[in-house]
Design a protein around this motif. Structure first.
Motif, short mmCIF file in Angstrom:
data_model
loop_
_atom_site.label_atom_id
_atom_site.label_comp_id
_atom_site.label_asym_id
_atom_site.label_seq_id
_atom_site.Cartn_x
_atom_site.Cartn_y
_atom_site.Cartn_z
N SER A 1 0.86 -1.19 0.00
CA SER A 1 0.00 0.00 0.00
C SER A 1 0.89 1.24 0.00
O SER A 1 1.68 1.44 0.93
CB SER A 1 -0.90 0.02 1.24
N GLN B 1 -0.22 3.63 2.96
CA GLN B 1 0.21 3.21 4.29
C GLN B 1 1.71 2.93 4.35
O GLN B 1 2.26 2.71 5.43
CB GLN B 1 -0.56 1.94 4.70
N LYS C 1 3.26 0.24 3.50
CA LYS C 1 3.31 -1.02 4.23
C LYS C 1 3.24 -2.20 3.27
O LYS C 1 2.40 -2.21 2.35
CB LYS C 1 2.15 -1.10 5.23
N TYR D 1 2.23 -6.07 2.87
CA TYR D 1 1.33 -7.01 3.51
C TYR D 1 1.67 -8.44 3.09
O TYR D 1 1.95 -8.71 1.91
CB TYR D 1 -0.12 -6.73 3.12
N GLU E 1 -2.32 -11.38 6.11
CA GLU E 1 -2.70 -10.12 6.74
C GLU E 1 -3.78 -9.37 5.97
O GLU E 1 -4.32 -8.38 6.46
CB GLU E 1 -1.47 -9.21 6.86
N GLN F 1 -10.81 -4.85 5.42
CA GLN F 1 -10.53 -3.48 5.85
C GLN F 1 -9.33 -2.87 5.12
O GLN F 1 -9.33 -1.69 4.78
CB GLN F 1 -10.29 -3.44 7.36
N ASN F 2 -8.28 -3.67 4.89
CA ASN F 2 -7.09 -3.09 4.28
C ASN F 2 -6.96 -3.41 2.78
O ASN F 2 -6.08 -2.88 2.11
CB ASN F 2 -5.82 -3.56 5.01
N GLY G 1 -6.79 -0.60 0.21
CA GLY G 1 -5.62 0.25 0.25
C GLY G 1 -4.41 -0.33 -0.45
O GLY G 1 -3.40 0.37 -0.65
#
Length: 445
Positions: free
Chosen positions: A304, A307, A309, A311, A315, A319-320, A323
């Motif tokens: 992302s 973020q 980040k 993943y 994970e 929700q994520n 993104g």
């Protein structure tokens, strides 16, 4: 002598008549007794009429229920008004004889120890408590107020009490009744902390360089406030009454975030400064590791840019998922076949299905594209989003190998943010092999 006999006889007869008449007149005599029963509200009396020669009976019960009666025995009568009460009985008959009697009783209601309380305004310290004494038939009072000011009182109706100590507080009333009975009532309530205004702010990882535009998220840690007023001149919005608002700064400058918090008793203002650097609309993200297919749950193959980040497949959730805007697929640790794929197509390449996935387009092999080429030099020279605004992203999904290093891969996200991936190296580590990349991407449109 004989001549006066009739007169004598008449006199005798009249005397006898009057004597007889006097004997037949009935004299009324009023009298009664009663038994008392003490109740929670006063007394109940049960009457026994001892009157003689009576035909009519008029009972009067002062403050009683019932208040009157004409029965010979009126049954039970209740008295609830404290004090000396009078009971009257009037007895009469047809001979005109009348007799009256009255007796008195003392009515003392059972003692009651009771009070109510009202917390004025709210429970935030300092707490002011108003007391209302509801006790009855009490001779003396002993009020105890834990951590209160005052701490005690002997008044029947004490003044308001202030409590500043946070936690559970106690009000206790000890009483001694007029008949010598002791009693107690206790209540507890909570005193909440007094107002303490504080907040911090944070930005998304993509905004961590504080170059405009910057979106700031408020993390309000104020204690014991009921309302908030935010003022941030130059931001969008410039005002808010939310507990945790967010503000966007579109231009460089020094700003103040001002919070005024209140709880109806106290009002506090806190100001924090924030500096926003000149406009760049660019996020630079370096040394990002993206694993090959077998490393998707160890190194991670999903990224992302908002973020910043990586993943792992385990994970990813609803929700994520939205993104994630970059997905890397590497067939094996020899890197003979590699490709950046849209998050919406991850499952097609044997990767994890991404919930709420969005589309990202890449130019994987610029050498096979009839489009403007973004070079390594171009990438290195990007300091704001001016260059990115001018490029056109042509979808090119051909796989590439490890012969070209570095490889420049332009992309555009679903919300139109343009960026460039610089694939710097292919790192062999068995099943955990990965590529190392730098990314430069617009923060917003």
């Amino acid at each position: 002598m004989l001549k006066n006999y009739p007169k004598y006889l008449l006199f005798v007869m009249l005397f006898a008549f009057l004597s007889c008449l006097k004997e037949e007149i009935l004299i009324a005599n009023a009298d009664f007794i009663f038994e008392e029963t003490i109740t929670s509200t006063g007394k109940k009396l049960t009457f026994t009429n001892l009157s003689t020669n009576g035909e009519q009976f008029e009972w009067t019960f002062e403050n009683g229920t019932p208040a009157t009666s004409t029965e010979f025995n009126p049954g039970q009568v209740s008295f609830t008004v404290a004090g000396t009460q009078t009971i009257k009985l009037k007895v009469s008959n047809k001979d005109g004889s009348v007799s009256e009697i009255e007796k008195q009783i003392e009515v003392t209601s059972n003692p009651t120890t009771d009070f109510s309380y009202q917390i004025l305004i709210n429970n935030y310290a300092p707490v002011e408590v108003q007391l209302t004494n509801l006790s009855q038939n009490i001779a003396s009072y002993d009020w105890q107020f834990s951590n209160g000011s005052p701490s005690n009182s002997t008044q029947a109706q004490p003044s308001n009490v202030l409590f500043n100590t946070v936690g559970t507080q106690t009000i206790t009333l000890n009483t001694l009744s007029t008949s010598g009975i002791t009693s107690q009532k206790t209540i507890t309530f909570e005193v909440l902390p007094e107002l303490n205004t504080n907040f911090d702010y944070s930005v998304l990882p993509i905004d961590d360089n504080f170059n405009a535009p910057v979106k700031v998220f408020i993390e309000n840690s104020t204690i014991s406030a009921t309302s908030y007023t935010w003022e941030v001149v130059g931001a969008s919005p410039s005002n808010s009454t939310l507990e945790n608002p967010s503000f966007i700064f579109n231009a460089a400058g020094n700003y103040q975030i001002k919070l005024t918090a209140t709880n109806g008793k106290q009002t506090q203002t806190l100001i924090k400064n924030i500096t926003v650097l000149p406009y760049a609309n660019l996020s630079t993200q370096t040394n990002v590791k993206l694993g090959i297919n077998s490393a998707q749950n160890t190194v991670g193959s999903y990224y992302s840019t908002t973020q910043k980040k990586v993943y792992k497949s385990s994970e990813i959730n609803a929700q994520n998922g939205s993104g994630i805007d970059i997905v890397f697929f590497g067939l094996g640790n020899t890197f003979t076949s590699n490709v950046f794929v849209s998050p919406t197509e991850a499952a097609t390449f044997g990767l994890t299905n991404i919930p709420n996935a969005t589309v990202t387009q890449y130019t994987n092999k610029q050498e096979n594209c009839s489009c403007s080429i973004v070079t390594e030099t171009d990438f290195d020279n990007i300091t704001d989003d001016t260059f990115l605004q001018g490029i056109t992203i042509t979808a090119q999904n051909s796989a590439f190998n490890n012969t070209v290093v570095p490889r420049i891969i332009p992309f555009v996200t679903a919300n139109g943010r343009k960026g460039v991936v610089k694939l710097k190296s292919f790192v062999t580590d068995g099943a955990n092999s990965y590529v190392l990349v730098d990314i430069k991407v617009q923060k917003s449109l």
